[in-house]
Design an enzyme around this catalytic site. Structure first.
Site, short mmCIF file in Angstrom:
data_model
loop_
_atom_site.label_atom_id
_atom_site.label_comp_id
_atom_site.label_asym_id
_atom_site.label_seq_id
_atom_site.Cartn_x
_atom_site.Cartn_y
_atom_site.Cartn_z
N SER A 255 0.82 -1.17 0.07
CA SER A 255 -0.05 -0.01 0.17
C SER A 255 0.99 1.36 -0.07
O SER A 255 0.63 2.33 -0.50
CB SER A 255 -1.04 -0.06 1.15
OG SER A 255 -0.27 -0.01 2.24
N LEU B 248 10.99 -7.30 3.76
CA LEU B 248 11.18 -7.90 5.06
C LEU B 248 12.51 -8.66 5.32
O LEU B 248 13.02 -9.07 6.49
CB LEU B 248 10.06 -8.94 5.55
CG LEU B 248 8.62 -8.35 5.46
CD1 LEU B 248 7.63 -9.51 5.89
CD2 LEU B 248 8.29 -7.22 6.68
N ILE C 286 19.01 -6.13 4.28
CA ILE C 286 19.47 -5.82 2.94
C ILE C 286 21.24 -6.16 3.14
O ILE C 286 21.79 -5.91 4.11
CB ILE C 286 19.48 -4.38 2.78
CG1 ILE C 286 18.22 -3.81 2.68
CG2 ILE C 286 20.37 -3.72 1.72
CD1 ILE C 286 17.48 -4.28 1.59
N HIS D 23 9.30 2.38 9.00
CA HIS D 23 9.16 1.43 10.13
C HIS D 23 7.90 1.90 10.64
O HIS D 23 7.77 2.96 10.99
CB HIS D 23 10.28 1.08 11.02
CG HIS D 23 10.15 0.26 11.83
ND1 HIS D 23 10.65 -1.30 11.59
CD2 HIS D 23 9.69 0.21 13.21
CE1 HIS D 23 10.13 -1.70 12.75
NE2 HIS D 23 9.98 -0.89 13.75
N ASP E 188 16.76 -1.81 10.98
CA ASP E 188 16.13 -0.56 11.82
C ASP E 188 17.18 -0.05 12.41
O ASP E 188 17.04 1.02 13.41
CB ASP E 188 14.97 -1.12 12.74
CG ASP E 188 14.22 -1.87 11.95
OD1 ASP E 188 13.92 -1.60 10.86
OD2 ASP E 188 13.56 -2.67 12.70
C1 GAR Z 1 4.32 -0.80 6.55
O1 GAR Z 1 3.51 -0.58 7.70
C2 GAR Z 1 5.84 -0.86 7.14
O2 GAR Z 1 6.03 0.26 7.98
C3 GAR Z 1 6.01 -2.18 7.45
O3 GAR Z 1 5.22 -3.05 6.74
C4 GAR Z 1 4.03 -2.30 6.31
C5 GAR Z 1 4.00 -2.54 4.90
O4 GAR Z 1 2.50 -2.23 4.47
N1 GAR Z 1 7.44 -2.26 7.53
C6 GAR Z 1 8.00 -2.82 8.48
O5 GAR Z 1 7.41 -3.41 9.46
C7 GAR Z 1 9.65 -2.98 8.47
N2 GAR Z 1 10.19 -3.47 9.38
P1 GAR Z 1 2.34 -2.07 2.91
O6 GAR Z 1 2.94 -3.47 2.17
O7 GAR Z 1 0.89 -1.93 2.92
O8 GAR Z 1 2.94 -0.94 2.31
#
Ligand code: GAR
Length: 192
Positions: free
Chosen positions: A14, A86, A89, A105, A146
């Site tokens: 998203s 996830l 890198i 994050h 992070d």
């Molecule tokens: C987001 O909330 C992002 O902050 C998180 O994954 C979600 C992805 O949502 N990222 C992490 O947790 C990274 N450690 P999306 O696929 O709907 O953009």
């Protein structure tokens, strides 16, 4: 010359979608490629909808070859944007794109970060800790989960009645509001 970004995402995408929307008709910025480790990620559909090419890779390709770096170099990518990606890198990618990889994050780092802290795991931990505030962090990426320098943080209030879905929603609203504009402002500072 247009600045070019690559988006890495593992799931729904998203945030990636909001970035695609912002640059859809841009004369300054182009999304060169969407990359994912997950063949079932909905972000692939979103990329298709915007006619953005995509690339699916596995662990071996990502961690044991320079193929992804070659791909990014060939596409003249200026900035790598992680949007719900996830996997850690790898060193070779960080070294080839110093200060050119950013992540979002769903918490106010340094709290609720590190390995295993992604998506719902973060929100659950925030609720379990009885926090009265949640938030987001946009940061540069280094070789550790992070840990890179913070670029932007924003907070939302957590009410006593808030459940997982509520805080997830509040966090997502903030992410969608800020990530695309931060990406744009970082790109403005990059010289081609
Ligand atoms: C987001 O909330 C992002 O902050 C998180 O994954 C979600 C992805 O949502 N990222 C992490 O947790 C990274 N450690 P999306 O696929 O709907 O953009």
């Amino acid at each position: 010359m247009k600045k070019r970004i690559a988006i890495f995402a593992s799931g729904s995408g998203s945030n990636a979608q909001k970035i695609m929307e912002l640059f859809k008709r841009s004369t300054e910025v182009e999304i060169a490629l969407v990359l994912t480790n997950n063949p079932d990620a909905y972000v692939l559909q979103r990329a298709d909808n915007f006619e953005i090419p995509s690339h699916i890779f596995d662990r071996k390709e990502f961690y044991e070859t320079d193929h992804i770096i070659e791909l990014l170099r060939n596409l003249d990518v200026d900035l790598i944007v992680l949007a719900g990606f996830l996997w850690l890198i790898p060193k070779n990618l960080v070294e080839n794109y110093p200060g050119r990889i950013i992540n979002i994050h769903p918490a106010i780092l340094p709290k609720f970060g590190g390995k295993g802290m992604y998506g719902d795991n973060v929100h659950k931990a925030v609720l379990a800790a009885g926090e009265t505030e949640g938030g987001i962090t946009i940061h540069y990426v280094n070789e550790n989960y992070d840990e890179g320098e913070y670029i932007y943080q924003a907070k939302y209030r957590i009410d006593k009645s808030d459940n997982l879905e509520m805080i997830k929603f509040k966090g997502q609203q903030l992410e969608h509001q800020h990530y695309p504009r931060i990406v744009e402002s970082i790109l403005k500072k990059i010289k081609k």
